[in-house]
Write a protein that holds these residues in place. Structure first.
Motif, PDB file in Angstrom:
ATOM      1  N   PRO A  72       0.679  -1.563  -0.422  1.00 39.11           N
ATOM      2  CA  PRO A  72      -0.242  -0.186  -0.162  1.00 39.11           C
ATOM      3  C   PRO A  72       0.803   1.524   0.084  1.00 39.11           C
ATOM      4  CG  PRO A  72      -0.247  -0.781   2.379  1.00 39.11           C
ATOM      5  CD  PRO A  72       0.791  -1.826   1.350  1.00 39.11           C
ATOM      6  N   VAL A  73       1.764   1.476   0.565  1.00 35.19           N
ATOM      7  CA  VAL A  73       3.157   2.143   0.305  1.00 35.19           C
ATOM      8  C   VAL A  73       3.757   2.686  -0.987  1.00 35.19           C
ATOM      9  CG1 VAL A  73       5.300   3.350   0.904  1.00 35.19           C
ATOM     10  CG2 VAL A  73       3.446   2.275   2.396  1.00 35.19           C
ATOM     11  N   SER A  74       3.848   1.783  -1.823  1.00 34.32           N
ATOM     12  CA  SER A  74       3.997   1.717  -2.880  1.00 34.32           C
ATOM     13  C   SER A  74       2.633   2.559  -4.189  1.00 34.32           C
ATOM     14  CB  SER A  74       4.422   0.292  -3.795  1.00 34.32           C
ATOM     15  OG  SER A  74       4.911   0.986  -4.980  1.00 34.32           O
ATOM     16  N   GLY A  75       1.439   1.777  -4.184  1.00 36.66           N
ATOM     17  CA  GLY A  75       0.715   2.470  -4.319  1.00 36.66           C
ATOM     18  C   GLY A  75       0.435   3.756  -3.845  1.00 36.66           C
ATOM     19  N   ALA A  76       0.640   4.072  -2.541  1.00 35.58           N
ATOM     20  CA  ALA A  76      -0.030   5.660  -2.519  1.00 35.58           C
ATOM     21  C   ALA A  76       0.884   6.396  -2.834  1.00 35.58           C
ATOM     22  CB  ALA A  76      -0.492   5.787  -0.706  1.00 35.58           C
ATOM     23  N   VAL A  77       2.263   6.251  -3.123  1.00 38.13           N
ATOM     24  CA  VAL A  77       3.458   6.881  -3.710  1.00 38.13           C
ATOM     25  C   VAL A  77       2.775   7.092  -5.695  1.00 38.13           C
ATOM     26  CG1 VAL A  77       6.077   6.707  -3.979  1.00 38.13           C
ATOM     27  CG2 VAL A  77       4.805   6.470  -2.140  1.00 38.13           C
ATOM     28  N   SER A  78       2.429   5.979  -6.613  1.00 43.05           N
ATOM     29  CA  SER A  78       2.156   5.350  -7.283  1.00 43.05           C
ATOM     30  C   SER A  78       1.531   7.422  -7.838  1.00 43.05           C
ATOM     31  CB  SER A  78       2.426   4.510  -7.987  1.00 43.05           C
ATOM     32  OG  SER A  78       1.194   4.327  -7.478  1.00 43.05           O
ATOM     33  N   ASP A  79       0.174   6.971  -7.185  1.00 42.40           N
ATOM     34  CA  ASP A  79      -0.625   8.067  -6.867  1.00 42.40           C
ATOM     35  C   ASP A  79      -0.814   9.358  -6.781  1.00 42.40           C
ATOM     36  OD1 ASP A  79      -2.823   6.446  -6.395  1.00 42.40           O
ATOM     37  OD2 ASP A  79      -3.037   6.557  -5.184  1.00 42.40           O
ATOM     38  N   ARG A  80       0.343   9.194  -6.011  1.00 38.06           N
ATOM     39  CA  ARG A  80       0.832  10.850  -6.431  1.00 38.06           C
ATOM     40  C   ARG A  80       2.842  11.228  -7.185  1.00 38.06           C
ATOM     41  NH1 ARG A  80       0.838  13.830  -1.344  1.00 38.06           N
ATOM     42  NH2 ARG A  80      -0.774  12.798  -0.082  1.00 38.06           N
ATOM     43  N   VAL A  81       3.445  10.805  -7.114  1.00 37.09           N
ATOM     44  CA  VAL A  81       5.160  10.528  -8.526  1.00 37.09           C
ATOM     45  C   VAL A  81       4.938   9.999  -9.805  1.00 37.09           C
ATOM     46  CG1 VAL A  81       6.381  10.779  -6.154  1.00 37.09           C
ATOM     47  CG2 VAL A  81       6.133   8.690  -8.079  1.00 37.09           C
ATOM     48  N   GLY A  82       3.576   9.151  -9.537  1.00 37.40           N
ATOM     49  CA  GLY A  82       3.240   8.591 -11.137  1.00 37.40           C
ATOM     50  C   GLY A  82       3.892   6.949 -11.027  1.00 37.40           C
ATOM     51  N   TRP A 133      15.639  -8.216   1.015  1.00 38.00           N
ATOM     52  CA  TRP A 133      15.227  -7.223  -0.068  1.00 38.00           C
ATOM     53  C   TRP A 133      14.892  -7.973  -1.414  1.00 38.00           C
ATOM     54  CZ3 TRP A 133      17.054  -2.804  -1.455  1.00 38.00           C
ATOM     55  CH2 TRP A 133      17.363  -2.612  -2.610  1.00 38.00           C
ATOM     56  N   PHE A 134      13.862  -8.959  -1.500  1.00 42.34           N
ATOM     57  CA  PHE A 134      13.905  -9.522  -2.987  1.00 42.34           C
ATOM     58  C   PHE A 134      11.747  -8.922  -1.979  1.00 42.34           C
ATOM     59  CE2 PHE A 134      16.350 -13.180  -4.040  1.00 42.34           C
ATOM     60  CZ  PHE A 134      17.361 -12.783  -4.392  1.00 42.34           C
ATOM     61  N   SER A 135      11.162  -8.947  -0.499  1.00 45.05           N
ATOM     62  CA  SER A 135      10.324  -8.578  -0.589  1.00 45.05           C
ATOM     63  C   SER A 135      10.158  -6.871  -0.827  1.00 45.05           C
ATOM     64  CB  SER A 135       9.899  -9.075   0.890  1.00 45.05           C
ATOM     65  OG  SER A 135       9.042  -7.895   1.197  1.00 45.05           O
ATOM     66  N   LEU A 136      10.690  -6.144  -0.678  1.00 42.44           N
ATOM     67  CA  LEU A 136      11.307  -4.631  -1.006  1.00 42.44           C
ATOM     68  C   LEU A 136      10.755  -4.590  -2.325  1.00 42.44           C
ATOM     69  CD1 LEU A 136      12.700  -2.052   0.562  1.00 42.44           C
ATOM     70  CD2 LEU A 136      13.185  -2.135  -1.556  1.00 42.44           C
ATOM     71  N   LEU A 137      11.430  -5.349  -3.356  1.00 42.60           N
ATOM     72  CA  LEU A 137      11.433  -5.256  -4.752  1.00 42.60           C
ATOM     73  C   LEU A 137      10.654  -5.342  -5.368  1.00 42.60           C
ATOM     74  CD1 LEU A 137      15.057  -6.848  -5.592  1.00 42.60           C
ATOM     75  CD2 LEU A 137      14.491  -4.276  -5.692  1.00 42.60           C
ATOM     76  N   TYR A 138      10.135  -6.353  -4.912  1.00 42.00           N
ATOM     77  CA  TYR A 138       8.746  -7.137  -5.748  1.00 42.00           C
ATOM     78  C   TYR A 138       6.961  -6.499  -5.565  1.00 42.00           C
ATOM     79  CZ  TYR A 138       3.953  -9.651  -4.912  1.00 42.00           C
ATOM     80  OH  TYR A 138       2.318  -9.841  -5.071  1.00 42.00           O
ATOM     81  N   ALA A 139       7.321  -5.397  -3.802  1.00 44.45           N
ATOM     82  CA  ALA A 139       6.185  -4.567  -2.994  1.00 44.45           C
ATOM     83  C   ALA A 139       6.423  -3.332  -4.005  1.00 44.45           C
ATOM     84  CB  ALA A 139       6.283  -4.763  -1.661  1.00 44.45           C
ATOM     85  N   TRP A 140       7.320  -2.569  -3.922  1.00 44.11           N
ATOM     86  CA  TRP A 140       6.997  -1.808  -4.502  1.00 44.11           C
ATOM     87  C   TRP A 140       6.718  -1.768  -5.879  1.00 44.11           C
ATOM     88  CZ3 TRP A 140       7.882   3.437  -3.076  1.00 44.11           C
ATOM     89  CH2 TRP A 140       7.784   3.531  -1.807  1.00 44.11           C
ATOM     90  N   TYR A 141       7.676  -2.236  -7.013  1.00 47.80           N
ATOM     91  CA  TYR A 141       7.189  -2.744  -7.980  1.00 47.80           C
ATOM     92  C   TYR A 141       5.968  -3.169  -8.282  1.00 47.80           C
ATOM     93  CZ  TYR A 141       6.764  -4.780 -12.629  1.00 47.80           C
ATOM     94  OH  TYR A 141       6.315  -4.187 -14.406  1.00 47.80           O
ATOM     95  N   ASN A 142       5.416  -3.888  -8.044  1.00 48.39           N
ATOM     96  CA  ASN A 142       3.512  -4.640  -7.576  1.00 48.39           C
ATOM     97  C   ASN A 142       2.677  -3.642  -7.163  1.00 48.39           C
ATOM     98  OD1 ASN A 142       2.441  -6.834  -8.235  1.00 48.39           O
ATOM     99  ND2 ASN A 142       1.164  -6.644  -6.317  1.00 48.39           N
ATOM    100  N   GLY A 143       3.050  -3.008  -6.186  1.00 50.71           N
ATOM    101  CA  GLY A 143       2.028  -1.520  -6.084  1.00 50.71           C
ATOM    102  C   GLY A 143       1.352  -1.078  -6.681  1.00 50.71           C
ATOM    103  N   ALA A 144       2.546  -0.738  -7.749  1.00 49.75           N
ATOM    104  CA  ALA A 144       2.713   0.433  -8.827  1.00 49.75           C
ATOM    105  C   ALA A 144       2.032  -0.462 -10.523  1.00 49.75           C
ATOM    106  CB  ALA A 144       3.397   0.834  -8.975  1.00 49.75           C
ATOM    107  N   MET A 145       2.542  -1.350  -9.995  1.00 53.23           N
ATOM    108  CA  MET A 145       1.690  -2.706 -11.758  1.00 53.23           C
ATOM    109  C   MET A 145       0.760  -2.576 -11.770  1.00 53.23           C
ATOM    110  SD  MET A 145       1.412  -5.288 -13.079  1.00 53.23           S
ATOM    111  CE  MET A 145       1.466  -7.254 -11.987  1.00 53.23           C
TER     112      MET A 145
END
Length: 412
Positions: free
Chosen positions: A273-283, A321-333
């Motif tokens: 959800p952090v990634s999803g929310a940030v993607s709403d702001r920065v793209g 570390w892999f979790s961070l890569l996956y979750a930030w990518y997927n939250g925007a994807m």
């Protein structure tokens, strides 16, 4: 709303966690590698049905409504779970046993072909303005709850049962629990209301029109598939494959591997959800590109560092570390994919792209096992994840050449 996603991921995760026990029960062979590979291949076989489910059930949802389709997909998924939970082993009924397990996995794959797409589209259509990324991220968030629950249950069973009993019958307990919670999940889903966007549409396409649209938008769907490959490979690597990898390759205890998986689920649940929310702001695009590049640069070196001196601590650090890569990518994807698809066939288009990607990512446990076996490189799964990152980066660049999605949403 996301209850079906929970059941889908719970079942898929439990199967992978107990792949060794399932291999002994349904796929006995003189060679342990062959036995495990058969079990993991059947796990992957469910993904072969996803594109068919995406077309058939996706068209049903785009034609008859989000609510009706999601109830149907959950019912089919429950039937597949029961096939795995109750069938006797190979020693009791012979070859019929693995056949029934395969049928159960195919049925689960058929229903799962539209489950994630249906939920993602539903969330995108009920989202408040400017928060579509945050809303859609909870689709994947529900899957992490399933990962945490399944792994925690695995830790508990390992504490309560000796290894012999866990291998003989204890592995069935999570599947039985999955069957027991189905009525509750169906009750929740029956309370859903139809989305205003779907209800306001005066006309809904027929099956033939939807199929024509899929052909017309084939390039978009293939590019969308490339976008999702990064998600499916990384997710199945850090969740479903971790217990098997930790136990059979790193020779850590089953409990250690499951504890790491619980931590990965918690990490995913936080970052999505952090990634999803940030993607709403920065793209969406900056996040997608940043984390695909980081994946390409770090996944194999991180895995090499892990296998050079295996330990619980190193496994935990690498997986987080892999979790961070996956979750930030997927939250925007996920939200990006809903924005890319034409509105009138949004569920079918999203589901097709995602289902095609799972044909690659869903076989990650089997691919990883094979790569290690044939190359002798225990870090090979890291290279597989790096290749998925490359797919995600290329797809992002292709899809974001245009600044306007076909459904009228502005791509950020």
């Amino acid at each position: 709303m996301v209850s079906g996603n929970f059941l889908e991921m719970f079942d898929f995760t439990v199967y992978a966690y107990y792949a060794t026990a399932i291999a002994h029960t349904f796929f006995p062979a003189d060679n342990e590698f062959i036995s495990l590979l058969l079990a993991l291949s059947v796990f992957g076989a469910g993904f072969l049905m996803r594109p068919i489910g995406a077309l058939v059930l996706g068209a049903y949802i785009d034609r008859h409504g989000r609510r009706k389709g999601l109830i149907l997909s959950l019912s089919l998924m429950a039937a597949g779970t029961a096939c795995v939970a109750f069938v006797p082993g190979y020693a009791t009924i012979g070859v019929i046993a693995p056949v029934i397990v395969l049928i159960g996995r195919l049925l689960q794959g058929f229903s799962a072909g539209v489950e994630l797409g249906g939920v993602s589209v539903y969330l995108s259509e009920i989202a408040t303005p400017g928060k579509r990324g945050f809303f859609c991220s909870w689709q994947s968030g529900s899957q992490q709850v399933a990962v945490i629950f399944a792994a925690s249950l695995g830790v508990l069973l390992n504490q309560l049962l000796p290894a012999s009993e866990l291998s003989a019958w204890g592995w069935r307990v999570p599947f039985l629990i999955g069957c027991l919670i189905v009525p509750f999940l169906l009750l929740i889903r029956r309370t859903l209301r139809e989305t205003d966007e779907f209800a306001a549409r005066k006309r809904h396409p027929g099956f033939g029109e939807i199929m024509k649209s899929m052909i017309d938008n084939a390039g978009l769907i293939v590019a969308g598939m490339g976008l999702v490959v990064m998600t499916t490979v990384s997710f199945y690597l850090i969740t479903t494959y971790t217990p098997t990898f930790g136990k059979t390759v790193l020779h850590l205890s089953a409990v250690d591997s499951l504890i790491v998986t619980v931590c990965v689920g918690v990490s995913n649940f936080f970052w999505l959800p952090v990634s999803g929310a940030v993607s709403d702001r920065v793209g969406r695009r900056p996040i997608l590109l940043l984390f695909t590049v980081l994946t390409m640069l770090t996944s194999y070196p991180a895995m090499q560092w892990l296998v050079s001196a295996p330990s619980f601590e190193r496994l935990l650090l690498v997986e987080l570390w892999f979790s961070l890569l996956y979750a930030w990518y997927n939250g925007a994807m996920v939200v990006s994919l809903t924005e890319l698809m034409p509105a009138h066939v949004r569920t079918t288009g999203f589901s097709m792209a995602y289902s095609l990607a799972t044909l690659v990512g869903g076989f990650t446990p089997a691919v990883s096992t094979s790569l290690i076996h044939f190359t002798g490189d225990k870090a090979a799964p890291g290279a597989w994840m790096g290749l998925a990152g490359l797919c995600g980066a290329v797809a992002t660049l292709i899809l974001y050449r245009s600044q306007q999605a076909r459904n009228g949403y502005k791509l950020a």
